[in-house]
Design an enzyme around this catalytic site. Structure first.
Site, PDB file in Angstrom:
ATOM      1  CG  ASP A   4      -1.534  -1.194   1.636  1.00  0.00           C
ATOM      2  OD1 ASP A   4      -1.467  -2.158   0.872  1.00  0.00           O
ATOM      3  OD2 ASP A   4      -2.144  -1.225   2.723  1.00  0.00           O
TER       4      ASP A   4
ATOM      5  CD  GLN B 142       2.329  -1.159   5.215  1.00  0.00           C
ATOM      6  OE1 GLN B 142       2.134  -2.248   5.754  1.00  0.00           O
ATOM      7  NE2 GLN B 142       2.788  -0.114   5.888  1.00  0.00           N
TER       8      GLN B 142
ATOM      9  CD1 TRP C 167       2.861  -7.469   3.207  1.00  0.00           C
ATOM     10  CD2 TRP C 167       3.196  -8.980   4.828  1.00  0.00           C
ATOM     11  NE1 TRP C 167       2.346  -6.953   4.368  1.00  0.00           N
ATOM     12  CE2 TRP C 167       2.541  -7.858   5.371  1.00  0.00           C
ATOM     13  CE3 TRP C 167       3.519 -10.037   5.669  1.00  0.00           C
ATOM     14  CZ2 TRP C 167       2.189  -7.784   6.717  1.00  0.00           C
ATOM     15  CZ3 TRP C 167       3.174  -9.962   7.010  1.00  0.00           C
ATOM     16  CH2 TRP C 167       2.516  -8.853   7.526  1.00  0.00           C
TER      17      TRP C 167
ATOM     18  CD  GLU D  31      -6.877  -5.238   4.202  1.00  0.00           C
ATOM     19  OE1 GLU D  31      -6.284  -5.979   4.995  1.00  0.00           O
ATOM     20  OE2 GLU D  31      -6.591  -5.202   2.993  1.00  0.00           O
TER      21      GLU D  31
ATOM     22  CD1 TRP E 116      -4.111  -7.438  -0.342  1.00  0.00           C
ATOM     23  CD2 TRP E 116      -2.134  -8.477  -0.311  1.00  0.00           C
ATOM     24  NE1 TRP E 116      -3.232  -6.639   0.348  1.00  0.00           N
ATOM     25  CE2 TRP E 116      -2.014  -7.260   0.387  1.00  0.00           C
ATOM     26  CE3 TRP E 116      -1.008  -9.294  -0.423  1.00  0.00           C
ATOM     27  CZ2 TRP E 116      -0.812  -6.846   0.971  1.00  0.00           C
ATOM     28  CZ3 TRP E 116       0.187  -8.879   0.159  1.00  0.00           C
ATOM     29  CH2 TRP E 116       0.273  -7.678   0.848  1.00  0.00           C
TER      30      TRP E 116
HETATM   31  C1  FRU Z   1      -3.775  -3.707   2.807  1.00  0.00           C
HETATM   32  C2  FRU Z   1      -3.129  -4.124   4.115  1.00  0.00           C
HETATM   33  C3  FRU Z   1      -3.484  -3.148   5.215  1.00  0.00           C
HETATM   34  C4  FRU Z   1      -2.355  -3.337   6.173  1.00  0.00           C
HETATM   35  C5  FRU Z   1      -1.191  -3.546   5.248  1.00  0.00           C
HETATM   36  C6  FRU Z   1      -0.137  -4.470   5.785  1.00  0.00           C
HETATM   37  O1  FRU Z   1      -3.120  -4.207   1.697  1.00  0.00           O
HETATM   38  O2  FRU Z   1      -3.527  -5.431   4.459  1.00  0.00           O
HETATM   39  O3  FRU Z   1      -4.747  -3.370   5.783  1.00  0.00           O
HETATM   40  O4  FRU Z   1      -2.175  -2.226   6.995  1.00  0.00           O
HETATM   41  O5  FRU Z   1      -1.725  -4.097   4.054  1.00  0.00           O
HETATM   42  O6  FRU Z   1       0.974  -4.475   4.953  1.00  0.00           O
END
Ligand code: FRU
Length: 529
Positions: free
Chosen positions: A54, A70, A78, A237, A332
């Protein structure tokens, strides 16, 4: 939330949270040589290396657009989340800066937002300069692994050097977990002039929660909204809340964006929105939207599969009719396995959101920012023609922009669109079909899709809202992605694909009935790297 569980081994966590471990692989801003790998976008932001999801902390300050994101600097999947950082003065060229926020013993740094605290309500300012305040979710993987339900809370950090370095507030968390909210995250904060306070909107599993604060440090719960309204195929989210003026009127509506995963319009991740009023306490959706978002229906900002976690910039220098927005160009369903290795994923183009009206109520249109026009290198005009079957437009570069106008037949069933091809017999199609009055994107033959069964499983479609017989296509192709802004951005689709050699040939195709091409222009685009 399965992706979180693989990373919860505390031993790994403690290693990864050691700043010195992460700093070893931190971005070297001088190292800009690596932006030409296979599939690397040439005019979109992508991280110099390793994993990104994000966009976070979008704020404009002192001539700079900040883009935090992120980021896991130690791998291309991730992991323990950091906030990567880049800035731009024009929303087109980006300068990579060192990582802004590292995870620590309190947890990972999940998504959030940033604001300029103009009145220094927080007291963190120095001298006459307002501080920048970031608000983010602290995600504690140790409590998560231990089986508790309260592993997410909200923290803040401040910067007095134009976002270059950040100090976490010693009083964190500023919004503790209420005790049993497994999903309690992604704070998007704004100053609310009406109620004279900071308002934060949080995603809380199947609804959003609004909290208020005088100083960004002490927060009070105001209201909840959204349970049973709109799409709920997955967890809510990354919300956003902002006012937007309807052009040429005194009307200002409030837009509530809610990202959702899974449950998007074509599967997996998606961005839905609601339009209504906000009185400083509660959000109230427009009455005429109610039956459109019952039964799990959403209204979507982008119908493509690859536009998620989009939020808007605080303090962007724009009139109240326009709001600056950016999303994450992935999904995702397959984000962690797409065939890139040096880095993974990119942002969408920055876009301006505006309101327009339909018989069904207000809607959002998206427009790529005008500054992108500086990337136009040369243009090729295509004469008006009748597309009867196939019209060959010849060679295309791997990065280009296309503007095209068609006159659609009055009646009968037809489809009309673009066909991109390469030497390896791979092709990508995007266009419009009258049969269901929908746009389509077809990446089933567009190259590598072995990495996921969900990537090329069928056509992805989007409704056409315009009833105009003139159909305008504005699209950006960047090596491995397309963004379609149809009918002045009233229908948008963002999709990625992975041709094993670049698409280098373009045709227009009309099936069923011949379709008139009024005009088309192809612009070759410069790389920003
Ligand atoms: C959305 C998410 C958010 C979270 C982040 C973690 O893609 O799941 O809700 O804060 O990614 O990386």
């Amino acid at each position: 939330m399965n992706r979180y569980f693989g990373f919860c081994l505390s031993i790994f966590f403690l290693w990864a949270c050691n700043p010195s471990a992460s700093e070893k692989t931190a971005v070297n801003p001088a190292d800009e040589t690596k932006y030409h790998e296979q599939y690397r976008p040439q005019f979109h932001f992508s991280p110099p290396q390793q994993w990104m999801n994000d966009p976070n902390g979008l704020v404009y300050f002192d001539g700079e657009y900040h883009l935090f994101y992120q980021h896991y600097p130690d791998s291309n999947v991730w992991g323990p989340m950091h906030w990567g950082h880049a800035i731009s003065t024009d929303l087109v060229h980006w300068e990579n800066l060192p990582i802004a926020l590292y995870p620590d013993s309190a947890g990972y740094i999940f998504s959030g937002s940033a604001v300029v605290d103009h009145q220094n309500t927080s007291g963190f300012g120095e001298g006459n300069q307002p501080p920048l305040i970031a608000m983010y979710t602290i995600h504690d993987p140790i409590r998560e692994q231990a089986g508790h339900n309260d592993w997410e809370s909200q923290g803040i950090a401040y910067s007095n050097d134009r976002g270059r370095t950040w100090t976490k507030y010693s009083g964190n968390p500023v919004i503790p977990n209420p005790g049993n909210e497994r999903d309690f995250r992604d704070p998007k904060v704004r100053w609310d002039e009406g109620s004279n306070q900071w308002i934060v909107v949080l995603a809380v599993q199947d609804h959003v929660a609004f909290w208020g604060s005088p100083d960004l440090k002490s927060w009070q719960h105001l209201s909840d909204w959204g349970t049973g309204i709109g799409a709920h195929g997955g967890v809510w989210e990354c919300p956003d809340l902002f006012p937007l003026k309807y052009p040429g009127s005194d009307v200002t509506k409030w837009v509530l964006i809610v990202n959702i995963n899974p449950g998007g319009p074509n599967g997996g991740s998606g961005s839905q929105y609601f339009i209504g009023e906000f009185d400083g306490m509660e959000f109230k959706m427009d009455d005429n939207l109610a039956n459109q978002v019952s039964d799990g229906q959403g209204i979507w900002l982008d119908y493509g599969k690859d536009d998620y976690a989009g939020v808007t910039w605080a303090d962007a220098p724009l009139p109240p009719e326009r709001r600056l927005w950016i999303g994450w160009m992935s999904n995702w369903e397959y984000a962690t396995v797409v065939p890139t290795t040096a880095w993974r994923s990119a942002c969408t183009l920055p876009r301006e959101l505006t309101l327009f009206q339909t018989d069904l109520g207000y809607r959002l249109a998206s427009h790529p920012v005008q500054a992108l026009q500086q990337l136009r290198q040369d243009s090729r005009l295509i004469d008006a023609a009748v597309i009867d079957g196939s019209l060959d437009l010849g060679k295309i570069p791997s990065t280009f922009e296309l503007e095209l106008e068609l006159t659609l037949p009055d009646e009968g069933n037809f489809s009309v669109g673009l066909l991109l091809e390469n030497e390896n017999m791979e092709s990508y199609r995007i266009g419009y079909s009258s049969e269901n009055n929908r746009f389509y994107s077809d990446r089933t033959q567009a190259g590598d899709h072995r990495f996921s069964d969900l990537f090329a499983e069928g056509l992805h479609t989007a409704p056409r809202l315009s009833t105009n017989r003139q159909l305008k296509i504005h699209a950006y192709f960047d090596v491995a992605s397309v963004e379609l802004f149809a009918d002045d951005g009233t229908t948008v689709m963002t999709e990625i694909y992975f041709p094993t050699s670049p698409f280098n040939h373009l045709k227009l195709q009309a099936e069923g009935i011949p379709v008139n091409l009024n005009s088309a222009t192809i612009y070759t685009l410069h790389s920003i790297w």
